[in-house]
Write a protein that holds these residues in place. Structure first.
Motif, PDB file in Angstrom:
ATOM      1  N   GLU B 107     103.372  -8.497   9.573  1.00  0.00           N
ATOM      2  CA  GLU B 107     104.393  -9.319   9.997  1.00  0.00           C
ATOM      3  C   GLU B 107     103.822 -10.580   9.388  1.00  0.00           C
ATOM      4  O   GLU B 107     104.678 -11.399   9.285  1.00  0.00           O
ATOM      5  CB  GLU B 107     104.820  -9.015  11.199  1.00  0.00           C
ATOM      6  CG  GLU B 107     105.692  -7.896  11.353  1.00  0.00           C
ATOM      7  CD  GLU B 107     106.036  -7.333  12.683  1.00  0.00           C
ATOM      8  OE1 GLU B 107     106.092  -8.355  13.665  1.00  0.00           O
ATOM      9  OE2 GLU B 107     106.033  -6.364  13.180  1.00  0.00           O
ATOM     10  N   LEU B 112     109.552 -10.024   9.745  1.00  0.00           N
ATOM     11  CA  LEU B 112     110.726  -8.883  10.049  1.00  0.00           C
ATOM     12  C   LEU B 112     111.936  -9.300   9.042  1.00  0.00           C
ATOM     13  O   LEU B 112     112.283  -8.236   8.262  1.00  0.00           O
ATOM     14  CB  LEU B 112     110.917  -8.808  11.229  1.00  0.00           C
ATOM     15  CG  LEU B 112     109.518  -7.902  12.075  1.00  0.00           C
ATOM     16  CD1 LEU B 112     109.984  -7.778  13.562  1.00  0.00           C
ATOM     17  CD2 LEU B 112     109.243  -6.642  11.286  1.00  0.00           C
ATOM     18  N   ARG B 115     111.079  -8.443   5.451  1.00  0.00           N
ATOM     19  CA  ARG B 115     110.863  -6.909   5.167  1.00  0.00           C
ATOM     20  C   ARG B 115     112.240  -6.255   5.025  1.00  0.00           C
ATOM     21  O   ARG B 115     112.450  -5.480   4.133  1.00  0.00           O
ATOM     22  CB  ARG B 115     110.297  -6.253   6.566  1.00  0.00           C
ATOM     23  CG  ARG B 115     109.981  -4.970   6.433  1.00  0.00           C
ATOM     24  CD  ARG B 115     109.672  -4.186   7.704  1.00  0.00           C
ATOM     25  NE  ARG B 115     108.018  -4.577   8.147  1.00  0.00           N
ATOM     26  CZ  ARG B 115     107.760  -4.161   9.183  1.00  0.00           C
ATOM     27  NH1 ARG B 115     108.629  -3.603  10.010  1.00  0.00           N
ATOM     28  NH2 ARG B 115     106.580  -4.488   9.700  1.00  0.00           N
ATOM     29  N   LYS B 116     113.282  -6.716   5.940  1.00  0.00           N
ATOM     30  CA  LYS B 116     114.604  -5.925   5.744  1.00  0.00           C
ATOM     31  C   LYS B 116     115.248  -6.283   4.638  1.00  0.00           C
ATOM     32  O   LYS B 116     115.909  -5.543   3.866  1.00  0.00           O
ATOM     33  CB  LYS B 116     115.438  -6.388   7.045  1.00  0.00           C
ATOM     34  CG  LYS B 116     117.025  -5.597   7.089  1.00  0.00           C
ATOM     35  CD  LYS B 116     117.348  -5.905   8.528  1.00  0.00           C
ATOM     36  CE  LYS B 116     118.656  -5.145   8.301  1.00  0.00           C
ATOM     37  NZ  LYS B 116     119.631  -5.220   9.629  1.00  0.00           N
ATOM     38  N   LYS B 140     106.476   2.283  15.636  1.00  0.00           N
ATOM     39  CA  LYS B 140     107.436   1.505  15.842  1.00  0.00           C
ATOM     40  C   LYS B 140     107.791   0.810  14.375  1.00  0.00           C
ATOM     41  O   LYS B 140     108.967   0.533  14.018  1.00  0.00           O
ATOM     42  CB  LYS B 140     106.883   0.138  16.458  1.00  0.00           C
ATOM     43  CG  LYS B 140     108.066  -0.831  16.953  1.00  0.00           C
ATOM     44  CD  LYS B 140     107.411  -1.831  17.944  1.00  0.00           C
ATOM     45  CE  LYS B 140     108.061  -3.296  17.608  1.00  0.00           C
ATOM     46  NZ  LYS B 140     107.238  -4.551  17.624  1.00  0.00           N
ATOM     47  N   THR B 141     106.889   0.479  13.364  1.00  0.00           N
ATOM     48  CA  THR B 141     107.065   0.028  12.174  1.00  0.00           C
ATOM     49  C   THR B 141     107.825   1.069  11.339  1.00  0.00           C
ATOM     50  O   THR B 141     108.810   0.618  10.799  1.00  0.00           O
ATOM     51  CB  THR B 141     105.728  -0.551  11.523  1.00  0.00           C
ATOM     52  OG1 THR B 141     105.111  -1.099  12.533  1.00  0.00           O
ATOM     53  CG2 THR B 141     106.198  -1.105  10.280  1.00  0.00           C
ATOM     54  N   HIS B 144     111.423   1.378  12.360  1.00  0.00           N
ATOM     55  CA  HIS B 144     112.188   0.076  11.791  1.00  0.00           C
ATOM     56  C   HIS B 144     112.407   0.267  10.381  1.00  0.00           C
ATOM     57  O   HIS B 144     113.542   0.056   9.922  1.00  0.00           O
ATOM     58  CB  HIS B 144     111.276  -1.195  12.097  1.00  0.00           C
ATOM     59  CG  HIS B 144     111.997  -2.579  11.440  1.00  0.00           C
ATOM     60  ND1 HIS B 144     111.308  -3.244  10.496  1.00  0.00           N
ATOM     61  CD2 HIS B 144     113.131  -2.845  11.723  1.00  0.00           C
ATOM     62  CE1 HIS B 144     112.117  -4.308  10.420  1.00  0.00           C
ATOM     63  NE2 HIS B 144     112.961  -3.889  10.951  1.00  0.00           N
ATOM     64  N   ILE B 145     111.470   0.823   9.607  1.00  0.00           N
ATOM     65  CA  ILE B 145     111.863   1.135   8.174  1.00  0.00           C
ATOM     66  C   ILE B 145     113.001   2.162   7.875  1.00  0.00           C
ATOM     67  O   ILE B 145     113.979   1.966   7.033  1.00  0.00           O
ATOM     68  CB  ILE B 145     110.512   1.476   7.522  1.00  0.00           C
ATOM     69  CG1 ILE B 145     109.623   0.159   7.270  1.00  0.00           C
ATOM     70  CG2 ILE B 145     110.691   1.805   6.090  1.00  0.00           C
ATOM     71  CD1 ILE B 145     108.502   0.171   6.836  1.00  0.00           C
ATOM     72  N   GLU B 147     115.360   2.865   9.782  1.00  0.00           N
ATOM     73  CA  GLU B 147     116.484   2.199  10.208  1.00  0.00           C
ATOM     74  C   GLU B 147     117.075   1.566   9.071  1.00  0.00           C
ATOM     75  O   GLU B 147     118.229   1.659   8.565  1.00  0.00           O
ATOM     76  CB  GLU B 147     116.366   1.095  11.294  1.00  0.00           C
ATOM     77  CG  GLU B 147     116.431   1.949  12.634  1.00  0.00           C
ATOM     78  CD  GLU B 147     116.129   0.736  13.844  1.00  0.00           C
ATOM     79  OE1 GLU B 147     116.351  -0.522  13.417  1.00  0.00           O
ATOM     80  OE2 GLU B 147     115.433   1.273  14.722  1.00  0.00           O
ATOM     81  N   ILE B 148     116.432   0.856   8.281  1.00  0.00           N
ATOM     82  CA  ILE B 148     116.781  -0.016   7.107  1.00  0.00           C
ATOM     83  C   ILE B 148     116.997   1.118   5.828  1.00  0.00           C
ATOM     84  O   ILE B 148     118.285   0.930   5.292  1.00  0.00           O
ATOM     85  CB  ILE B 148     115.653  -1.029   6.594  1.00  0.00           C
ATOM     86  CG1 ILE B 148     115.134  -1.955   7.749  1.00  0.00           C
ATOM     87  CG2 ILE B 148     116.032  -1.531   5.427  1.00  0.00           C
ATOM     88  CD1 ILE B 148     113.993  -2.647   7.530  1.00  0.00           C
TER      89      ILE B 148
END
Lengths: 613, 346
Positions: B107, B112, B115-116, B140-141, B144-145, B147-148
């Motif tokens: 990060e 973040l 990244r999105k 966690k990472t 998150h990815i 989700e995207i």
């Protein structure tokens, strides 16, 4: 793993390397071996990373830290051009195999080497990168050789060739390998002792190795394997030449011949001479069996020459009775007095009214100045130079410098110059007040006539100097040259001299103290002679109290040895403070102290048990 | 810090950032690559970030990516501006590789919000590929990815370099262990993220033969954990320890024959996609042979990388192959002395 040194010539050593069951003559070539390119059957020693067993003695190199099959492994050896701290961290972290030590070529790391450990095979890493920095290479190698135990073997990988093997050996390298034989063969190039020649430049093959013979000396018939065979023979043969030269005491001449073919090898020799003269001098013998050939520019600076010059300036003093200096040219025949020209000069001198008030000094190259009474000492008694009547710039400067320094320390009332015009030109700026007696050539009737006349006129003015007085002074001069002035004084004080010039004997009362002997050209002492000298430092070797002296003195028995002792020197052996023997050193003083094996002194006389009580 | 870590720091700290803008990507281009068993166009973009966190602390012996980093913090807004520039060159290639000369998942390099934005931008892409050191691969990472990206294919390339911890530690100075890689790889498997493993061919201090052995051992070791193995032969990058050695004849980039051997044998050890991207091939700074065969060998290597057919290597031959064989047989006996058996002068 053990090296037995059998002969020494300068820092070079010829010996026998005991490796397992095998006895390998050194210096030698380590032949690289792989299944694809097997080492030659005649190899004395083979090195490989492969595990297959071979008929030749084989050094197997363990895989490195980076091999996926790690046991046992070599430590990580970094390339040369990384900080010493990095090297040090790794060397300390991973102790090396005591039989095979790796030496990264950084001077800062030399003190981390276990200098007293008997680690017999030291391998220099990044050798090629070091070799290309000639000054650093020479200074590192000389320091390394001085750090290592004398009996440890020094292996310089990758850079050895038939051209540089001699000079590398002269720096104390014992082993090189066949890397350059393989690389040259891959590049279609043949090695000869005079250099490497690409195959396409050869119309015939000037070689009688099996490969060249089978090809009927026709270059077009050679395959890669043939070239490699030729090269492996060329390496082998040069190692034989080098070993022979060391045993004969003619390595220096061999080195000067070989380096001619390669500017870099020549640079190594010159750097050794100019930057590290003491390294060479310490291990260079005092006496020699073969002529010292001064046929190259490098010969002007060879250790024997420098040592002679230094001793003339620092140990030698002119005979006190001499008031007139006579400068003479040299002669091809050695010692000079046996030559035709010198017997002519001597006749003029001896028929003068007072010959011993005159001191003869011979002007020559490369030695510079040779006082008459030292014409019999080595190397004055055995050098051979190319005589053309032309003197080069360096020779002139050497003669002028030495003469100037000599005359600053030794004074005469008159100087007679009986030198040919070219030499007159060289010395006249130094001695403008001299009388010149040579008209054309020194041996012409006119010149000799004038010499006789001048000697007659000048010598008659002085009170007569007796032949006996001069004889004492002459022997004293040899003793000072050989041993230093304090020892000469101790030896000559209260002594008499007998015998004909030059091989005279020294007596004290009815006891003989020593004599100048013919082949050595130096004084050989008796036990009584040694006792007369023993209080003065310089040439004594102390052996252990419990060492029973039967034949020679061996290195492990040596407790102390004076650092100025050279191979060929007369030395006295002390035990419990008393002289127990005299003999000739077969190692230098420093080497006697550090060696664990081998003869240190060849004993000539030794006290019988009765004499010792 | 160890002496080697200190030393690498002195090189990486000299990296020059002057040519790197914070608002434009370093480079982008289109190339061929393999996707789901066929050859497709791939869009590659290198974003400028502050640079690899490891390079700032010490750095790897061969890595000059610092020269492609901004050296200062690059904000999410800057990265979005870089993205807009890159998108002008994007023409819907199905494979998009987003590189940043460091770790995409760090990060501090890619904030973040950026990244999105970066991951959502290439809507036409079937698969997105990024790179990261294993310490940033976390549960966690990855959530998150996911989700995207939703169901789209995602790939993370990890620069393992070698499966041998000694080599990675002593010769590469990578700063993480094989165990860390394995943890990351299994986490990726769990999240159905494709694993690409970068294997370094010929780190410094290894001989040609050791380098080849190390590469094959690594292929063998990672084969069960990775989808793609990408061999990265060393090229001599500026401001690196490797460059320092190379200038002093103490390092030679790998022979192309080593790569041919590694691919040929590696193909039998690994059933996934085995490839090799040669940077600076045929030049002195890059992997090279004698000069006369380099072009043909490089063509065969890139052919193999796309089509996975080892028969492309069969017709290759050149007299320099013998020099390479000599080097493999004998370089270990020169202790650093002869690093290039193709160069010789009497």
């Amino acid at each position: 793993m053990h090296l037995q040194i059998t002969s020494r010539d300068g820092p070079a050593r010829r010996g026998t390397f005991t490796y397992g069951e095998a006895s390998i003559p050194t210096p030698t070539i380590l032949y690289l071996h792989s299944k694809a390119l097997p080492a030659p059957a005649f190899a004395h020693l083979v090195i490989t990373t492969e595990s297959s067993s071979l008929p030749q003695p084989t050094i197997r190199v363990p895989p490195t830290l980076f091999s996926p099959h790690p046991e046992p492994i070599s430590p990580l050896i970094y390339p040369k051009d990384l900080p010493a701290a990095l090297h040090k961290e790794e060397l300390i972290r991973s102790p090396q195999n005591p039989d095979l030590q790796f030496v990264p070529p950084l001077p800062e790391l030399l003190d981390t080497l276990p200098s007293t450990a008997p680690g017999p095979l030291y391998t220099i890493t990044s050798a090629q990168q070091l070799y290309h920095h000639q000054t650093a290479f020479v200074s590192f190698l000389t320091r390394l050789r001085q750090t290592l135990d004398p009996e440890s073997i020094l292996y310089l990988p990758s850079v050895g060739t038939p051209v540089n093997l001699a000079v590398l050996t002269y720096m104390g390298v014992d082993l090189i390998d066949s890397t350059q034989a393989i690389l040259a063969a891959r590049h279609n190039t043949l090695w000869f002792p005079t250099g490497a020649i690409p195959l396409h430049e050869l119309q015939e093959l000037p070689c009688h190795c099996p490969a060249c013979t089978t090809a009927h000396h026709d270059p077009t018939r050679l395959t890669f394997t043939d070239i490699l065979t030729h090269n492996t023979h060329a390496f082998y043969q040069e190692a034989q030449h080098v070993r022979t030269a060391i045993a004969r005491g003619t390595l220096r001449e061999h080195v000067e011949t070989r380096v001619r073919a390669d500017p870099q090898a020549t640079a190594l020799l010159r750097l050794l001479d100019l930057d590290h003269p003491d390294f060479l001098e310490t291990s260079t013998p005092i006496t020699r069996k073969h002529p010292l050939l001064a046929t190259t520019h490098e010969a002007l600076h060879r250790p024997e020459v420098r040592r002679f010059q230094r001793r003339i300036l620092h140990r030698y003093h002119k005979p006190p009775s001499a008031k007139i200096l006579l400068l003479l040219p040299c002669a091809a025949h050695k010692p000079y007095y046996q030559s035709k020209s010198h017997s002519l000069y001597r006749t003029q001198l001896l028929t003068s009214p007072n010959p011993w008030v005159v001191h003869e000094l011979i002007i020559t190259s490369p030695l510079g100045l040779v006082p008459r009474e030292l014409e019999i000492v080595p190397p004055a008694n055995c050098y051979d130079i190319t005589v053309t009547g032309h003197w080069d710039y360096d020779e002139k400067i050497i003669i002028q410098t030495l003469l100037q320094q000599y005359l600053a320390a030794n004074t005469y009332d008159h100087i007679i110059v009986h030198l040919d015009p070219k030499l007159q030109e060289i010395v006249s700026p130094i001695i403008p007040q001299a009388t010149t007696t040579c008209i054309d050539t020194p041996t012409s009737d006119a010149s000799l006539e004038r010499l006789a006349q001048t000697l007659h006129d000048l010598t008659a003015r002085y009170p007569k100097v007796s032949a006996g007085e001069r004889a004492m002074e002459e022997v004293s001069a040899v003793a000072a040259y050989q041993f230093t002035t304090p020892i000469a004084t101790a030896l000559m004080n209260g002594s008499t001299v007998r015998g004909r010039y030059p091989y005279r004997k020294i007596f004290r009362g009815r006891q003989q103290l020593g004599m100048i002997t013919e082949p050595r050209g130096l004084l050989s002492l008796t036990l009584e002679g040694a006792e007369a000298c023993q209080k003065e430092p310089g040439y004594s070797v102390t052996i252990a109290d419990d060492f029973t002296l039967i034949g020679s003195v061996f290195a492990p028995g040596v407790v102390e040895a004076d650092p100025g002792i050279r191979i060929g020197d007369d030395v006295w052996i002390l035990q419990q403070g008393e002289v127990c023997a005299v003999g000739i050193a077969t190692m230098s003083g420093p080497e006697m102290r550090r060696s664990r094996h081998g003869e240190a002194v060849k004993v000539r006389h030794r006290k019988t048990p009765l004499q010792q009580q | 810090m160890s002496e080697l870590q200190e030393l690498c720091r002195t090189f990486s700290s000299k990296a020059s950032h002057t040519r790197v803008s914070t608002t434009r990507p370093v480079r982008c281009w289109t190339e061929k690559d393999r996707l789901d068993g066929s050859v497709v166009d791939a869009f590659v973009v290198i974003f400028a970030t502050r640079g690899c966190s490891w390079a700032q602390r010490s750095g790897c012996t061969m890595c000059g990516y610092g020269n492609d980093s901004a050296g200062t913090a690059v904000s999410a807004a800057d990265l979005e501006q870089q993205l807009q520039t890159a998108l002008r060159d994007y023409h819907g290639e199905p494979l998009v590789k987003i590189f940043n000369s460091g770790s995409f998942l760090d990060e501090d390099e890619i904030p973040l919000p950026a990244r999105k934005a970066l991951l959502s931008a290439f809507t036409n892409a079937t698969k997105i590929s990024v790179e990261s050191r294993p310490e940033y691969v976390t549960e966690k990472t990855l959530m998150h990815i996911q989700e995207i990206l939703g169901a789209r294919q995602f790939e993370i390339g990890i620069g393992l370099e070698t499966a041998n911890d000694v080599v990675r530690d002593k010769a590469i100075n990578k700063g993480f262990s094989f165990a860390q890689y394995k943890t990351a790889a299994s986490l990726l498997k769990k999240h159905r993220v494709s694993v690409k493993t970068y294997v370094l061919v010929k780190p410094p201090f290894l001989t040609e033969h050791e380098a080849l052995e190390d590469t094959l051992e690594t292929i063998r070791a990672v084969a069960p954990m990775t989808d793609i193995i990408s061999l990265n032969p060393v090229n001599v990058q500026r401001h690196t320890l490797v460059e320092h050695l190379w200038h002093r004849d103490e390092y030679r980039p790998p022979w192309l024959w080593t790569l041919v051997d590694a691919l040929h044998h590696g193909h039998q050890l690994f059933s996934g996609h085995l490839k090799c991207d040669v940077v600076a091939g045929g030049s002195q700074r890059g992997p090279h042979n004698c000069g006369s065969c380099d072009h043909d060998v490089l063509t065969a290597i890139s052919d193999f990388s796309l089509h996975q057919d080892p028969s492309v290597f069969t017709p290759l031959s050149c007299s320099c192959r013998e020099q390479w064989r000599d080097q493999c047989a004998y370089e270990n006996l020169t202790y650093g002395s002869v690093v290039d058996w193709s160069r010789w002068k009497a």
